[in-house]
Design an enzyme around this catalytic site. Structure first.
Site, PDB file in Angstrom:
ATOM      1  N   ASP A 170       0.855  -1.196   0.000  1.00 22.80           N
ATOM      2  CA  ASP A 170       0.000   0.000   0.000  1.00 22.80           C
ATOM      3  C   ASP A 170       0.891   1.246   0.000  1.00 22.80           C
ATOM      4  O   ASP A 170       2.110   1.148   0.111  1.00 22.80           O
ATOM      5  CB  ASP A 170      -0.902  -0.023   1.239  1.00 22.80           C
ATOM      6  N   HIS A 304      -9.862  -2.527  -7.947  1.00 24.00           N
ATOM      7  CA  HIS A 304      -9.858  -1.447  -6.948  1.00 24.00           C
ATOM      8  C   HIS A 304      -9.095  -0.214  -7.438  1.00 24.00           C
ATOM      9  O   HIS A 304      -9.587   0.911  -7.329  1.00 24.00           O
ATOM     10  CB  HIS A 304      -9.258  -1.958  -5.631  1.00 24.00           C
TER      11      HIS A 304
HETATM   12  C1  HEM Z   1      -9.585  -1.638   3.823  1.00 23.54           C
HETATM   13  C2  HEM Z   1      -9.822  -0.900   2.773  1.00 23.54           C
HETATM   14  C3  HEM Z   1      -8.840  -0.663   1.668  1.00 23.54           C
HETATM   15  C4  HEM Z   1      -7.785  -1.417   1.250  1.00 23.54           C
HETATM   16  C5  HEM Z   1      -7.315  -2.753   1.784  1.00 23.54           C
HETATM   17  C6  HEM Z   1      -7.162  -0.703   0.155  1.00 23.54           C
HETATM   18  C7  HEM Z   1      -6.038  -1.135  -0.515  1.00 23.54           C
HETATM   19  C8  HEM Z   1      -5.413  -0.440  -1.534  1.00 23.54           C
HETATM   20  C9  HEM Z   1      -4.201  -0.848  -2.189  1.00 23.54           C
HETATM   21  C10 HEM Z   1      -3.391  -2.109  -1.856  1.00 23.54           C
HETATM   22  C11 HEM Z   1      -3.921   0.065  -3.146  1.00 23.54           C
HETATM   23  C12 HEM Z   1      -2.746   0.023  -4.138  1.00 23.54           C
HETATM   24  C13 HEM Z   1      -1.519   0.657  -3.611  1.00 23.54           C
HETATM   25  C14 HEM Z   1      -1.411   2.148  -3.756  1.00 23.54           C
HETATM   26  O1  HEM Z   1      -1.564   2.694  -4.846  1.00 23.54           O
HETATM   27  O2  HEM Z   1      -1.153   2.791  -2.734  1.00 23.54           O
HETATM   28  C15 HEM Z   1      -4.943   1.073  -3.087  1.00 23.54           C
HETATM   29  C16 HEM Z   1      -5.024   2.191  -3.877  1.00 23.54           C
HETATM   30  C17 HEM Z   1      -6.004   3.147  -3.787  1.00 23.54           C
HETATM   31  N1  HEM Z   1      -7.104   3.137  -2.970  1.00 23.54           N
HETATM   32 FE1  HEM Z   1      -7.521   1.747  -1.592  1.00 23.54          FE
HETATM   33  N2  HEM Z   1      -7.863   0.453  -0.077  1.00 23.54           N
HETATM   34  C18 HEM Z   1      -8.893   0.513   0.829  1.00 23.54           C
HETATM   35  C19 HEM Z   1      -9.833   1.519   0.953  1.00 23.54           C
HETATM   36  C20 HEM Z   1      -9.969   2.572   0.085  1.00 23.54           C
HETATM   37  C21 HEM Z   1     -11.021   3.553   0.142  1.00 23.54           C
HETATM   38  C22 HEM Z   1     -12.150   3.598   1.168  1.00 23.54           C
HETATM   39  C23 HEM Z   1     -10.797   4.427  -0.888  1.00 23.54           C
HETATM   40  C24 HEM Z   1     -11.584   5.635  -1.300  1.00 23.54           C
HETATM   41  C25 HEM Z   1     -12.881   5.773  -1.153  1.00 23.54           C
HETATM   42  C26 HEM Z   1      -9.579   3.997  -1.564  1.00 23.54           C
HETATM   43  C27 HEM Z   1      -8.992   4.667  -2.606  1.00 23.54           C
HETATM   44  C28 HEM Z   1      -7.821   4.285  -3.200  1.00 23.54           C
HETATM   45  C29 HEM Z   1      -7.161   5.087  -4.205  1.00 23.54           C
HETATM   46  C30 HEM Z   1      -7.580   6.452  -4.751  1.00 23.54           C
HETATM   47  C31 HEM Z   1      -6.017   4.367  -4.584  1.00 23.54           C
HETATM   48  C32 HEM Z   1      -4.953   4.785  -5.601  1.00 23.54           C
HETATM   49  C33 HEM Z   1      -5.340   4.301  -6.972  1.00 23.54           C
HETATM   50  C34 HEM Z   1      -4.304   4.698  -7.982  1.00 23.54           C
HETATM   51  O3  HEM Z   1      -3.980   5.880  -8.059  1.00 23.54           O
HETATM   52  O4  HEM Z   1      -3.805   3.800  -8.669  1.00 23.54           O
HETATM   53  N3  HEM Z   1      -9.123   2.867  -0.958  1.00 23.54           N
HETATM   54  N4  HEM Z   1      -5.851   0.734  -2.096  1.00 23.54           N
END
Ligand code: HEM
Length: 437
Positions: A170, A304
Site C-alpha cells: 500500500d 480497486h
Molecule cells: C480496507 C480498505 C482498503 C484497502 C485494503 C485498500 C487497498 C489499496 C491498495 C493495496 C492500493 C494500491 C496501492 C497504492 O496505490 O497505494 C490502493 C489504492 C487506492 N485506494 Fe484503496 N484500499 C482501501 C480503501 C480505500 C477507500 C475507502 C478508498 C476511497 C474511497 C480507496 C482509494 C484508493 C485510491 C484512490 C487508490 C490509488 C489508486 C491509484 O492511483 O492507482 N481505498 N488501495
C-alpha cells in the site's frame, strides 16, 4: 506558491514507510480549555515547509470535527461557511457511503460517529521510539488541561513490506500537487491544482474555496478518517474456493486489486508478479490505461485501483476532479500466512483521505466509483475489495475468449466508524486559540 510554512505537514508529505502511528480522539468539555489546547498544539504541529523536522520523518497533525469547531465557540457564520458534507458529519452520510447493516453507525465502535468526538490528533513516525518521543509533548499538552478528555485511541503499525492486511503493498500512488515541491508518484500524471487539496487556492475547476473569515480555512484541508475492519480469512477463502490453484488464486487477487501483492501493477506486468518492479517507486506507478488497455484485459475496469483512479481511461466524467491524497495505516495483528479461519482479531486499515472537496472527491469515489459501475459501463457492479456487498457485488475480469464473471462477492471490508474533519493551517489554529466569544 503554496504557503508551506502554514500547512500542516501531514497534509502534503507521504507517510514514512515503515511507520508507527497513533490516532487520539479528544472531547472538549469547556471552550476555554479547547482554545488553550489549540494554542498549545499549534506549537507541536510541524509545517510542510519543514521537510526534515528535528524528529526526521515524524509529525503530529491536528484536525477538528464540525462538533469540535462548535465546542470551541466558532461563530455560526463561520461554521456555515464550511462544506455541507463536513457539517453533516460522516455518520449522517452513512446511506450515501454504503455504511449500512453491520457497517451502519448504530454498530460503530463508540465514540466514533457521536457528537463527542471533537479533535483528532494523529502522530506518524518511522518507528515506535520516535513516535513516543513525538507523542509525549502532545500528550502532556492535552493531559494537563482540565476540560479536555481523551476518549479514544487507535495504534497502527506497518506490516512487513508496507502491506495492508489483505497482503498487498500500500502507499504507492500519490497525486502531484502544483507548488508543493513534493513529487507525485506517476510521471505521466500532470500535477493537480493546489486548490484540489488545500483551501484558499484555485482548483481544477477554477474555483477557490473560502471560509468566513478567510484565514480560518486558508491552508487547511478536509480529512476523512475511516476505521475499516478487513476480513482477511474470508478474502483468502474466497480466492481458494473460486480458483483451481494458488497461481490462479493470486491472479484473481491481482485482477481484483489491479496490482500483484508486491505492488507491481498489472498494467506493466499482466501475467506474473514482479517484486522488484513492485518495490521500485520510479516504475511501480508509471502507467496510464487508455492507449494500452482500453478494455481492461490487463487491469480490469472494476479492479480497486482502476475504479478509484481511472487515470485516462474512457469513463463518464472527468477523473481529475475526483482525486485524493491517502494516508492509510494498518492496525491489528497480521493473520499468519496460510491461515484460512478467522481468529476473531480486529485488523484492518485506518483509512485517511485528504482533500479540499469531501463531496466531489471522497463521497463521489465511495458512492459512484466504489459502490456502482455505471461510470464505466458495468451496471451496478461494485469494487471487489471494498464494495458494500450484497447482490450487486459482482466483478468482471475481461478475458478472451470469454470474460470471467464473479457474482455475489461478500463484503470483505466492514466500516467500524469514522469522522469528517477539518485540518486547519497553523495561523487558523492560532485564530481558534484566540477566540473570545
Ligand atoms: C480496507 C480498505 C482498503 C484497502 C485494503 C485498500 C487497498 C489499496 C491498495 C493495496 C492500493 C494500491 C496501492 C497504492 O496505490 O497505494 C490502493 C489504492 C487506492 N485506494 Fe484503496 N484500499 C482501501 C480503501 C480505500 C477507500 C475507502 C478508498 C476511497 C474511497 C480507496 C482509494 C484508493 C485510491 C484512490 C487508490 C490509488 C489508486 C491509484 O492511483 O492507482 N481505498 N488501495
Amino acid at each position: 506558491m503554496l504557503e508551506l510554512d502554514d500547512i500542516q505537514s501531514g497534509v502534503l508529505r507521504p507517510r514514512p514507510g515503515p511507520y508507527a502511528a497513533t490516532y487520539i480522539a479528544l472531547r472538549i468539555d469547556d471552550r476555554r480549555a479547547g482554545r488553550e489546547l489549540m494554542s498549545r498544539v499549534s506549537r507541536v504541529v510541524t509545517s510542510a515547509a519543514n521537510p526534515t523536522s528535528p524528529l526526521a520523518d515524524t509529525w503530529v497533525s491536528v484536525a477538528l470535527t464540525y462538533q469540535g469547531l462548535k465546542a470551541l465557540g466558532v461563530p455560526q457564520q463561520s461554521l456555515d461557511s464550511f462544506a455541507w458534507e463536513f457539517r453533516q458529519g460522516m455518520a449522517s452520510r452513512a446511506k450515501e457511503l454504503g455504511d449500512i447493516g453491520e457497517s451502519g453507525p448504530e454498530n460503530w465502535e463508540k465514540p466514533l460517529g457521536t457528537s463527542d468526538v471533537h479533535v483528532i490528533i494523529v502522530a506518524v513516525s518511522p518507528d515506535e521510539e520516535r513516535l513516543e518521543a513525538a507523542l509525549a509533548p502532545a500528550r502532556k499538552t492535552y493531559q494537563s488541561i482540565d476540560g479536555i478528555e481523551a476518549i479514544w485511541r487507535q495504534n497502527c503499525h506497518a506490516l512487513p513490506d508496507d502491506k495492508e492486511p489483505f497482503g498487498f503493498r500500500d502507499g504507492i500512488s500519490h497525486p502531484a500537487i502544483e507548488g508543493s515541491g513534493i513529487p507525485g508518484s506517476n510521471p505521466k500524471e500532470q500535477p493537480l491544482k493546489a486548490g484540489e487539496f488545500v483551501l484558499g487556492y484555485p482548483d481544477e475547476m477554477g474555483g477557490v474555496q473560502k471560509t468566513e473569515p478567510e484565514l480560518l480555512g486558508r491552508n487547511g484541508t478536509y480529512v476523512v478518517f475511516r476505521k475499516l475492519h478487513q476480513r482477511v480469512a474470508d478474502f483468502r477463502r474466497y480466492l481458494n474456493t473460486n480458483t483451481k490453484s494458488s497461481e490462479e488464486g493470486e491472479l484473481l487477487a491481482a485482477k481484483m486489486m489491479g496490482r500483484w501483492r508486491s505492488g507491481a501493477p498489472l498494467a506493466l506486468c499482466p501475467f506474473h508478479d514482479d517484486p522488484e518492479l513492485g518495490a521500485d517507486p520510479k516504475r511501480n506507478n508509471n502507467f496510464l490505461f487508455e492507449q494500452d488497455d482500453p478494455a481492461g484485459f490487463k487491469t480490469p475496469g472494476g479492479s480497486h485501483i482502476r475504479r478509484t483512479n481511472p487515470r485516462d481511461a474512457a469513463i463518464a466524467g472527468v477523473a481529475r476532479i475526483h482525486r485524493m491524497i491517502r494516508r492509510g495505516t494498518a492496525y491489528g495483528p497480521l493473520l499468519p500466512e496460510g491461515v484460512l479461519d478467522d481468529d476473531g482479531a480486529d485488523r484492518g486499515l485506518m483509512f485517511a483521505f485528504v482533500g479540499a472537496h469531501i463531496g466531489r472527491q471522497f463521497e463521489f469515489v465511495q458512492s459512484q466509483w466504489v459502490n456502482d459501475g455505471v461510470f464505466f459501463g458495468a451496471g451496478d457492479d461494485k469494487d471487489p475489495i471494498i464494495g458494500s456487498g450484497g447482490s450487486g457485488n459482482n466483478f468482471t475480469v475481461p478475458r478472451r475468449p470469454v470474460r470471467r464473471r464473479c457474482q455475489g462477492i461478500q463484503r470483505f471490508v466492514k466500516t467500524r466508524g469514522g469522522e469528517y474533519c477539518f485540518m486547519p493551517g497553523l495561523s487558523a489554529l492560532r485564530w481558534l486559540a484566540e477566540l473570545e466569544t
